[in-house]
Design an enzyme around this catalytic site. Structure first.
Site, PDB file in Angstrom:
ATOM      1  N   ASN A  97      -9.448   5.617   0.881  1.00  0.00           N
ATOM      2  CA  ASN A  97      -8.800   4.444   0.288  1.00  0.00           C
ATOM      3  C   ASN A  97      -9.634   3.183   0.485  1.00  0.00           C
ATOM      4  O   ASN A  97      -9.698   2.318  -0.393  1.00  0.00           O
ATOM      5  CB  ASN A  97      -7.413   4.244   0.901  1.00  0.00           C
ATOM      6  CG  ASN A  97      -6.405   5.266   0.418  1.00  0.00           C
ATOM      7  OD1 ASN A  97      -6.516   5.806  -0.671  1.00  0.00           O
ATOM      8  ND2 ASN A  97      -5.402   5.545   1.240  1.00  0.00           N
ATOM      9  N   LYS A 132      -2.333  14.347  -8.559  1.00  0.00           N
ATOM     10  CA  LYS A 132      -1.946  15.634  -7.964  1.00  0.00           C
ATOM     11  C   LYS A 132      -0.742  16.268  -8.658  1.00  0.00           C
ATOM     12  O   LYS A 132      -0.513  17.475  -8.545  1.00  0.00           O
ATOM     13  CB  LYS A 132      -1.663  15.466  -6.477  1.00  0.00           C
ATOM     14  CG  LYS A 132      -0.369  14.743  -6.163  1.00  0.00           C
ATOM     15  CD  LYS A 132      -0.058  14.741  -4.673  1.00  0.00           C
ATOM     16  CE  LYS A 132      -0.889  13.746  -3.927  1.00  0.00           C
ATOM     17  NZ  LYS A 132      -0.464  13.620  -2.502  1.00  0.00           N
ATOM     18  N   ASP A 136       0.205  -4.076   7.766  1.00  0.00           N
ATOM     19  CA  ASP A 136       1.533  -4.436   7.285  1.00  0.00           C
ATOM     20  C   ASP A 136       2.571  -3.437   7.780  1.00  0.00           C
ATOM     21  O   ASP A 136       2.366  -2.222   7.704  1.00  0.00           O
ATOM     22  CB  ASP A 136       1.555  -4.455   5.756  1.00  0.00           C
ATOM     23  CG  ASP A 136       2.936  -4.782   5.221  1.00  0.00           C
ATOM     24  OD1 ASP A 136       3.283  -5.981   5.182  1.00  0.00           O
ATOM     25  OD2 ASP A 136       3.684  -3.850   4.866  1.00  0.00           O
ATOM     26  N   SER A 167       2.540   0.087  -2.876  1.00  0.00           N
ATOM     27  CA  SER A 167       2.565   1.235  -3.797  1.00  0.00           C
ATOM     28  C   SER A 167       1.556   1.113  -4.936  1.00  0.00           C
ATOM     29  O   SER A 167       1.890   1.375  -6.096  1.00  0.00           O
ATOM     30  CB  SER A 167       3.972   1.444  -4.366  1.00  0.00           C
ATOM     31  OG  SER A 167       4.872   1.815  -3.355  1.00  0.00           O
ATOM     32  N   GLY A 188      -1.290   3.327   2.462  1.00  0.00           N
ATOM     33  CA  GLY A 188      -0.876   4.141   3.598  1.00  0.00           C
ATOM     34  C   GLY A 188      -1.693   5.415   3.604  1.00  0.00           C
ATOM     35  O   GLY A 188      -2.523   5.657   2.723  1.00  0.00           O
ATOM     36  N   TYR A 197      11.209  -0.030   9.245  1.00  0.00           N
ATOM     37  CA  TYR A 197      10.488   1.228   9.025  1.00  0.00           C
ATOM     38  C   TYR A 197      10.703   2.152  10.218  1.00  0.00           C
ATOM     39  O   TYR A 197      10.366   1.814  11.365  1.00  0.00           O
ATOM     40  CB  TYR A 197       8.991   0.992   8.827  1.00  0.00           C
ATOM     41  CG  TYR A 197       8.638   0.166   7.597  1.00  0.00           C
ATOM     42  CD1 TYR A 197       9.542  -0.027   6.555  1.00  0.00           C
ATOM     43  CD2 TYR A 197       7.381  -0.405   7.469  1.00  0.00           C
ATOM     44  CE1 TYR A 197       9.210  -0.785   5.441  1.00  0.00           C
ATOM     45  CE2 TYR A 197       7.032  -1.151   6.346  1.00  0.00           C
ATOM     46  CZ  TYR A 197       7.963  -1.340   5.343  1.00  0.00           C
ATOM     47  OH  TYR A 197       7.616  -2.089   4.229  1.00  0.00           O
TER      48      TYR A 197
END
Length: 338
Positions: A297, A218, A49, A208, A287, A54
Site C-alpha cells: 500500500n 479479488k 488513524d 476506504s 489498513g 474500534y
C-alpha cells in the site's frame, strides 16, 4: 513516503496514513497488528488513524503498545470520539458529542494510546442532539488543555462543516480536517464537501480508498468471494462491503486491471493513488492484515496517474460509481445509539 499539509494548517502528515479500523483488536491477532504498525514505520508512514470505538477501545490499546518507544514528536496520531465505548450496559451519556462525553472520551483515548496528547481529535459523526456550540466549546477546551493539537470532523455535511468552522474560528482553535469515505466507487464528497473544505482550509483524510477491498479486483462477477476475504467475514466486514458485491460494479472494477498493469501498479495501489490525485485530499487511510500489505500500500505514495489513465478509469467506472451528494451525512445517527 511523501508528505502533505493537512488543509491550510502547518501540520504535515504522511499521504499514506495507517488505520487500524476493522483489524486491530478484532480481526487480526495483536502480534500481527503490531507487525503491521512496525511495517508502516519501516515504510516511512508517520501518521496513524484510530478511534476509541474500534474494537471497543482495543484498537487504541494495540496501536499505543505498537508505537511505544517511538519518538513522539516524529508521529502524528489521530483518534475520534462519538460512539459508546466501555463495558455493557452502556450509560446514557456514553455517546454523542456532549461536553461530558468529549471530556471523558479524550481521557480514555490518551490512556489507551499511552500518550499525553493526540495530534488530531475528530468528531466521529455529527451529533444532532447536542448544541453545536457545546460541542465546539468542549473541543476548544481539549485543545487549550494541550490534549489535542488540532480538531476535525468525520462524515459531516457541508453546512455542518461550515457552522463548525465558524465556531472554531470564534473560539480560536483550528478545525483542519474532514474524514469521509472516498474512492473510485464512492464519490459523494466531490460536488459539495470538497469545494467547501477548499474554501475553509480543511483537508480530507479519506477512508476506504480501496472500497473495502473491492478495488483490489479479488471479487469477480458471478463468482463466490474468496474464503477468508472481507466479504466472508461475519465480524462486520461482510456488511461493510455488501454494497459493492454487484455484478455490474465488479465487472467495471475488472476493467481497471490493464490500466494498473500499464502503470506498473497493483489494483490496490491504483485505487489509493487515485484518491491522492484530488488536491484537497491530504492523506489516504489504508489498513492491512499483514505487514506485506502495508509495504504494498505504501508504494502508492507519490504516484502520479497520467490524464489518459484517469480518463480510462472514468470510462470503466463512470456508470457504477456513486456520486449523489444527498448521501453526505447519511451516516449521522438519527437517534441515540444508547
Amino acid at each position: 513516503m511523501e508528505f502533505r499539509y493537512l488543509g491550510r494548517s502547518g501540520l504535515q502528515i504522511s499521504e499514506i496514513t495507517y488505520g487500524n479500523w476493522l483489524t486491530h483488536g478484532s480481526q487480526v491477532e495483536n502480534d500481527v497488528a503490531t507487525q503491521c504498525v512496525r511495517a508502516a514505520l519501516d515504510n516511512g508512514i508517520t501518521s496513524f488513524d484510530t478511534a476509541d470505538v474500534y474494537a471497543n477501545g482495543r484498537a487504541e490499546e494495540v496501536l499505543g503498545a505498537a508505537l511505544k518507544g517511538e519518538r513522539r514528536e516524529s508521529l502524528e496520531i489521530f483518534t475520534k470520539v462519538y460512539w459508546p465505548v466501555g463495558p455493557d450496559p452502556k450509560g446514557k451519556n456514553d455517546t454523542g458529542l456532549s461536553r461530558k462525553h468529549i471530556m471523558e472520551g479524550i481521557e480514555g483515548s490518551l490512556r489507551r494510546l499511552g500518550t499525553d496528547y493526540v495530534d488530531l481529535y475528530q468528531a466521529h459523526r455529527y451529533d444532532l442532539f447536542t448544541p453545536l456550540e457545546e460541542t465546539m466549546q468542549a473541543f476548544a477546551d481539549v485543545v487549550r488543555a494541550g490534549k489535542a493539537l488540532y480538531i476535525g470532523v468525520s462524515e459531516w455535511t457541508p453546512d455542518q462543516i461550515r457552522r463548525g468552522h465558524a465556531l472554531a474560528t470564534e473560539l480560536g482553535v483550528s478545525l483542519v480536517s474532514s474524514q469521509p469515505q472516498y474512492s473510485m466507487l464512492w464519490r459523494i464528497i466531490e460536488d459539495e464537501v470538497v469545494p467547501t473544505c477548499e474554501e475553509l482550509g480543511l483537508g480530507q483524510i479519506v477512508f476506504s480508498p480501496v472500497a473495502q477491498g473491492t478495488l483490489t479486483g479479488k471479487y469477480r462477477p458471478g463468482e463466490q468471494p474468496p474464503q477468508g476475504s472481507r466479504a466472508t467475514d461475519d465480524k462486520g466486514g461482510a456488511n461493510m462491503i455488501s454494497r459493492w458485491m454487484k455484478d455490474d460494479v465488479l465487472a467495471g472494477v475488472q476493467q481497471l486491471r490493464p490500466i494498473a498493469d500499464d502503470l506498473g501498479l497493483t489494483m490496490a495501489q491504483l485505487a489509493v493513488a487515485w484518491v491522492l490525485q484530488n488536491p484537497n485530499v491530504s492523506a489516504a487511510i489504508v489498513g492491512a492484515s499483514s505487514p506485506e500489505q502495508v509495504a504494498e500500500n505504501a508504494k502508492a505514495a507519490g504516484v502520479r496517474i497520467p490524464p489518459e489513465a484517469m480518463t480510462r478509469i472514468e470510462e470503466a467506472l463512470g456508470e457504477v460509481a456513486t456520486r449523489d451528494a444527498a448521501l453526505v451525512g447519511r451516516a449521522n445517527p438519527r437517534r441515540r445509539p444508547v
